[in-house]
Design a protein around this motif. Structure first.
Motif, short mmCIF file in Angstrom:
data_model
loop_
_atom_site.label_atom_id
_atom_site.label_comp_id
_atom_site.label_asym_id
_atom_site.label_seq_id
_atom_site.Cartn_x
_atom_site.Cartn_y
_atom_site.Cartn_z
N HIS A 153 -47.83 99.68 59.43
CA HIS A 153 -47.13 100.20 60.62
C HIS A 153 -45.62 100.28 60.45
O HIS A 153 -44.93 100.88 61.26
CB HIS A 153 -47.44 99.30 61.82
N GLY A 154 -45.12 99.62 59.43
CA GLY A 154 -43.66 99.60 59.25
C GLY A 154 -43.33 99.37 57.79
O GLY A 154 -44.22 99.23 56.95
N ASP A 161 -48.06 81.98 65.12
CA ASP A 161 -49.47 82.30 64.84
C ASP A 161 -49.61 83.35 63.76
O ASP A 161 -50.64 83.40 63.07
CB ASP A 161 -50.13 82.86 66.12
N GLY A 162 -48.62 84.24 63.66
CA GLY A 162 -48.78 85.34 62.73
C GLY A 162 -47.45 85.86 62.22
O GLY A 162 -46.38 85.34 62.57
N GLN A 163 -47.55 86.90 61.41
CA GLN A 163 -46.34 87.50 60.83
C GLN A 163 -46.69 88.91 60.34
O GLN A 163 -47.85 89.29 60.29
CB GLN A 163 -45.80 86.63 59.70
N GLU A 164 -45.65 89.65 59.97
CA GLU A 164 -45.85 90.97 59.36
C GLU A 164 -45.05 90.99 58.07
O GLU A 164 -43.89 90.55 58.06
CB GLU A 164 -45.39 92.10 60.30
N ASN A 165 -45.67 91.47 57.00
CA ASN A 165 -44.92 91.58 55.75
C ASN A 165 -45.68 92.45 54.75
O ASN A 165 -46.80 92.87 55.02
CB ASN A 165 -44.63 90.20 55.16
N THR A 166 -45.03 92.69 53.62
CA THR A 166 -45.67 93.49 52.57
C THR A 166 -46.63 92.60 51.78
O THR A 166 -46.45 91.38 51.71
CB THR A 166 -44.61 94.04 51.60
N LYS A 216 -51.72 89.94 72.29
CA LYS A 216 -51.21 89.33 73.54
C LYS A 216 -51.09 87.81 73.42
O LYS A 216 -52.05 87.14 73.04
CB LYS A 216 -52.14 89.67 74.71
N GLY A 217 -49.88 87.32 73.70
CA GLY A 217 -49.67 85.87 73.75
C GLY A 217 -49.54 85.20 72.38
O GLY A 217 -49.26 83.99 72.31
N GLN A 218 -49.71 85.97 71.29
CA GLN A 218 -49.58 85.39 69.95
C GLN A 218 -48.10 85.33 69.56
O GLN A 218 -47.35 86.27 69.83
CB GLN A 218 -50.32 86.28 68.93
N LYS A 219 -47.74 84.23 68.91
CA LYS A 219 -46.34 84.11 68.44
C LYS A 219 -46.23 84.67 67.03
O LYS A 219 -46.96 84.27 66.14
CB LYS A 219 -45.94 82.63 68.39
N PHE A 220 -45.29 85.62 66.87
CA PHE A 220 -45.11 86.25 65.56
C PHE A 220 -43.72 85.98 65.01
O PHE A 220 -42.72 86.16 65.72
CB PHE A 220 -45.28 87.78 65.65
N ARG A 221 -43.66 85.58 63.76
CA ARG A 221 -42.36 85.47 63.09
C ARG A 221 -41.83 86.87 62.82
O ARG A 221 -42.57 87.74 62.37
CB ARG A 221 -42.51 84.73 61.76
N GLY A 262 -42.11 97.80 50.48
CA GLY A 262 -43.29 98.60 50.79
C GLY A 262 -43.65 98.51 52.26
O GLY A 262 -42.86 98.04 53.09
N PHE A 263 -44.85 98.94 52.57
CA PHE A 263 -45.31 98.98 53.96
C PHE A 263 -45.90 97.62 54.35
O PHE A 263 -46.48 96.92 53.53
CB PHE A 263 -46.29 100.13 54.15
N LYS A 264 -45.72 97.32 55.65
CA LYS A 264 -46.09 95.99 56.15
C LYS A 264 -47.52 95.94 56.70
O LYS A 264 -47.99 96.92 57.27
CB LYS A 264 -45.16 95.59 57.31
#
Ligand code: LMR
Length: 333
Positions: A231-232, A205-210, A164-169, A147-149
């Protein structure tokens, strides 16, 4: 004595190969990295059920969820070596083995909805992409949906500046790398099985996922904010080792193809409800604050990520990107 002889003779018949006894089943090891209660996890179980039924037990499918056999990159290598027979990696994971084109699905906002996705996967572009797998020793059997993230972090993510400056997996995709770089964030490739701990300990710091992946892996419990960006997209290609597949008796291959077709309809049919139920559970948990971006905030995110299309056009292929855009523009649900 006679009784013993009869028993021994019966045992010999059972043990003798080809003596009218059942042959050892063909084993399909199906390895994946997500939880069993996800669209992919349930799709794999459905395939197992149907494959064993249609082949009358001649094929046995062993499903290994939760990276219990292999992590992301290893599982693709294991498939190519024949250590497992079947996988369903996300589109984003084919780059490291040299198939960059599947990263087209990672482009921000390229798929406005599921209808647009279907037009791509079920049409000539989908076929064209599957053909790229064969020289790498795999056959692509189906496209499965997740699905969408959404984006999550320990600070509210409303506008591009917040990244800005945040680390994302990220998954192992150069398109996703470019996406976070355009936002001024620091992307870090990491296997799915390692994300929870990395979020918990602050390695990222963060991540994107469903929602389904976030909920079943409890990411929401270690992220203070989740922004419903959509967004994806995350989807999968079900792949099988080519040598194994081509070596199957034709009738078995036909039965497995039928099982895969039905498992695909099933899995794609539940993906939306699985994700919306997971989102409800995340909301109910109260562990992460859900943020719905305004239209202006979404417009700002789109604008900030737009240069990604240019950044990756030589990698993914300009023609492919244009073809996908042509197919998806104007697709309505
Ligand atoms: C991820 O690594 O975040 C996803 O691709 C996991 C999956 O298979 O859905």
């Amino acid at each position: 004595m006679r009784k013993w002889l009869l028993a021994a003779a019966a045992a010999a018949i059972i043990a003798a190969p080809g003596a009218g006894t059942a042959q050892a089943p063909i084993i399909i090891k199906f390895s994946h990295v997500v939880a069993p209660n996800t669209p992919k996890g349930k799709g794999a179980e459905k395939f197992k059920e149907l494959a064993e039924k249609y082949t009358d037990g001649k094929v046995k499918v062993e499903v290994y969820p939760n990276s219990s056999l292999y992590k992301d990159k290893e599982e693709l290598e294991a498939l190519q070596l024949g250590a497992v027979q079947m996988l369903a990696p996300s589109n984003s994971k084919f780059g490291p083995i040299g198939i960059k084109e599947f990263e087209v699905f990672d482009l921000p906002y390229i798929l406005p909805n599921k209808a647009a996705l279907r037009k791509v996967t079920d049409g000539p572009i989908g076929d064209r992409l599957l053909k790229l797998l064969e020289p790498k020793g795999m056959v692509g059997l189906a496209y499965w949906d997740n699905g969408f993230k959404e984006m999550s972090a320990n600070k509210p993510l409303n506008v591009p500046d917040d990244y800005k400056g945040q680390k994302f997996r990220i998954q192992s995709s150069k398109v996703l790398e470019a996406q976070f770089r355009e936002l001024g964030a620091i992307p870090q490739v990491m296997a799915f099985s390692e994300v929870y701990q990395a979020l918990q300990t602050g390695v990222v710091d963060g991540q994107e996922n469903t929602p389904s992946n976030m909920y079943t892996m409890k990411f929401h419990e270690v992220q203070k904010y989740t922004t419903l960006t959509n967004h994806g997209y995350i989807g999968y290609v079900v792949v099988v080792n080519k040598k194994f597949w081509d070596g199957l008796p034709a009738d078995i291959r036909g039965q497995l193809t039928k099982a895969m077709k039905e498992a695909t309809i099933y899995s794609n049919g539940i993906s939306e409800s699985e994700n919306s139920e997971s989102l409800d559970e995340i909301r109910k948990s109260g562990k992460t604050q859900l943020i719905t971006p305004t239209a202006a905030q979404t417009a700002a995110m789109r604008k900030a990520m737009e240069p990604v299309y240019n950044d990756v056009s030589s990698r993914v292929g300009k023609r492919l990107i244009d073809d996908v855009l042509k197919e998806t523009q104007g697709a309505t649900n």
